[in-house]
Every structure is written in C-alpha cells, then in structure tokens.
Design a protein around this motif. Structure first.
Motif, PDB file in Angstrom:
ATOM      1  N   ILE A  41       0.866  -1.185   0.000  1.00 47.08           N
ATOM      2  CA  ILE A  41       0.000   0.000   0.000  1.00 47.08           C
ATOM      3  C   ILE A  41       0.902   1.235   0.000  1.00 47.08           C
ATOM      4  CG2 ILE A  41      -1.815   1.238   1.235  1.00 47.08           C
ATOM      5  CD1 ILE A  41      -2.402  -1.569   2.596  1.00 47.08           C
ATOM      6  N   PRO A  42       0.845   2.044  -1.061  1.00 50.77           N
ATOM      7  CA  PRO A  42       1.696   3.237  -1.118  1.00 50.77           C
ATOM      8  C   PRO A  42       1.335   4.252  -0.028  1.00 50.77           C
ATOM      9  CG  PRO A  42       0.735   2.732  -3.273  1.00 50.77           C
ATOM     10  CD  PRO A  42       0.050   1.869  -2.261  1.00 50.77           C
ATOM     11  N   GLY A  43       2.331   4.996   0.408  1.00 47.21           N
ATOM     12  CA  GLY A  43       2.121   6.007   1.442  1.00 47.21           C
ATOM     13  C   GLY A  43       0.980   6.970   1.145  1.00 47.21           C
ATOM     14  N   PRO A  44       0.905   7.524  -0.082  1.00 52.94           N
ATOM     15  CA  PRO A  44      -0.191   8.460  -0.369  1.00 52.94           C
ATOM     16  C   PRO A  44      -1.576   7.821  -0.246  1.00 52.94           C
ATOM     17  CG  PRO A  44       1.566   8.739  -1.968  1.00 52.94           C
ATOM     18  CD  PRO A  44       1.899   7.507  -1.157  1.00 52.94           C
ATOM     19  N   VAL A  45      -1.686   6.538  -0.556  1.00 57.39           N
ATOM     20  CA  VAL A  45      -2.974   5.846  -0.420  1.00 57.39           C
ATOM     21  C   VAL A  45      -3.317   5.688   1.061  1.00 57.39           C
ATOM     22  CG1 VAL A  45      -4.214   3.688  -0.854  1.00 57.39           C
ATOM     23  CG2 VAL A  45      -2.780   4.683  -2.646  1.00 57.39           C
ATOM     24  N   SER A  46      -2.334   5.310   1.865  1.00 48.28           N
ATOM     25  CA  SER A  46      -2.554   5.203   3.313  1.00 48.28           C
ATOM     26  C   SER A  46      -2.980   6.543   3.899  1.00 48.28           C
ATOM     27  CB  SER A  46      -1.275   4.741   4.020  1.00 48.28           C
ATOM     28  OG  SER A  46      -0.975   3.420   3.702  1.00 48.28           O
ATOM     29  N   LEU A  47      -2.311   7.600   3.458  1.00 48.54           N
ATOM     30  CA  LEU A  47      -2.642   8.936   3.953  1.00 48.54           C
ATOM     31  C   LEU A  47      -4.062   9.331   3.576  1.00 48.54           C
ATOM     32  CD1 LEU A  47      -1.827  11.571   5.330  1.00 48.54           C
ATOM     33  CD2 LEU A  47      -0.857  12.309   3.148  1.00 48.54           C
ATOM     34  N   ALA A  48      -4.434   9.101   2.328  1.00 50.52           N
ATOM     35  CA  ALA A  48      -5.789   9.450   1.878  1.00 50.52           C
ATOM     36  C   ALA A  48      -6.840   8.682   2.669  1.00 50.52           C
ATOM     37  CB  ALA A  48      -5.931   9.176   0.379  1.00 50.52           C
ATOM     38  N   LEU A  49      -6.578   7.416   2.935  1.00 54.15           N
ATOM     39  CA  LEU A  49      -7.530   6.615   3.700  1.00 54.15           C
ATOM     40  C   LEU A  49      -7.596   7.085   5.149  1.00 54.15           C
ATOM     41  CD1 LEU A  49      -9.533   4.331   3.565  1.00 54.15           C
ATOM     42  CD2 LEU A  49      -7.656   2.727   3.913  1.00 54.15           C
ATOM     43  N   SER A  50      -6.468   7.429   5.725  1.00 55.73           N
ATOM     44  CA  SER A  50      -6.440   7.961   7.093  1.00 55.73           C
ATOM     45  C   SER A  50      -7.212   9.269   7.191  1.00 55.73           C
ATOM     46  CB  SER A  50      -5.003   8.174   7.551  1.00 55.73           C
ATOM     47  OG  SER A  50      -4.329   6.949   7.641  1.00 55.73           O
ATOM     48  N   LEU A  51      -7.049  10.118   6.205  1.00 57.55           N
ATOM     49  CA  LEU A  51      -7.784  11.392   6.192  1.00 57.55           C
ATOM     50  C   LEU A  51      -9.284  11.159   6.058  1.00 57.55           C
ATOM     51  CD1 LEU A  51      -5.413  13.578   3.984  1.00 57.55           C
ATOM     52  CD2 LEU A  51      -5.780  13.748   6.456  1.00 57.55           C
TER      53      LEU A  51
END
Length: 69
Positions: A41-51
């Motif tokens: 899971i790429p970092g930007p995808v993790s960030l978007a999901l966390s947001l």
C-alpha cells in the motif's frame, strides 16, 4: 498501514471495495490486492484513507476541523 488495517478502515467507512477504489481513484481489484496483502500500500494511499477516516470520525462526533484565524 498494513493490509489488515487497510481493510478495517474500509469497513469503518462503510464502503465496498469498488466504492473505496472510486474514492481513491483506484480500480476495485487494486483495493482487493491491498486487502489481501499481495500489493504494498503506497504512502499516499494510506494517507488518503487515514484522512477519510478522520473526516468520518468528525462527522460522527460533530467535531469540526482545525480553526484558522
């Protein structure tokens, strides 16, 4: 975020794999691979999901975001 956390986040959002894929701009099968742990899971995808989870929590609790002067 690992694959188990990724799936748990999707379920907390009440989304199907297809809905989450559309929200993140991904194909449903990409979401499936993330949830199975067969793709990193790429970092930007993790960030978007966390947001998205943070926003959902704010909606549920009635809290607003940071106040800017």
């Amino acid at each position: 975020m690992d694959y188990k956390q990724f799936k748990a986040a999707r379920l907390k959002l009440g989304m199907t794999q297809g809905e989450l894929g559309a929200y993140l701009g991904l194909h449903r099968l990409t979401v499936l691979h993330y949830e199975q742990g067969t793709r990193r899971i790429p970092g930007p995808v993790s960030l978007a999901l966390s947001l998205a989870l943070t926003e959902k929590a704010r909606e549920v609790t009635g809290e607003s975001g940071p106040q800017h002067p």
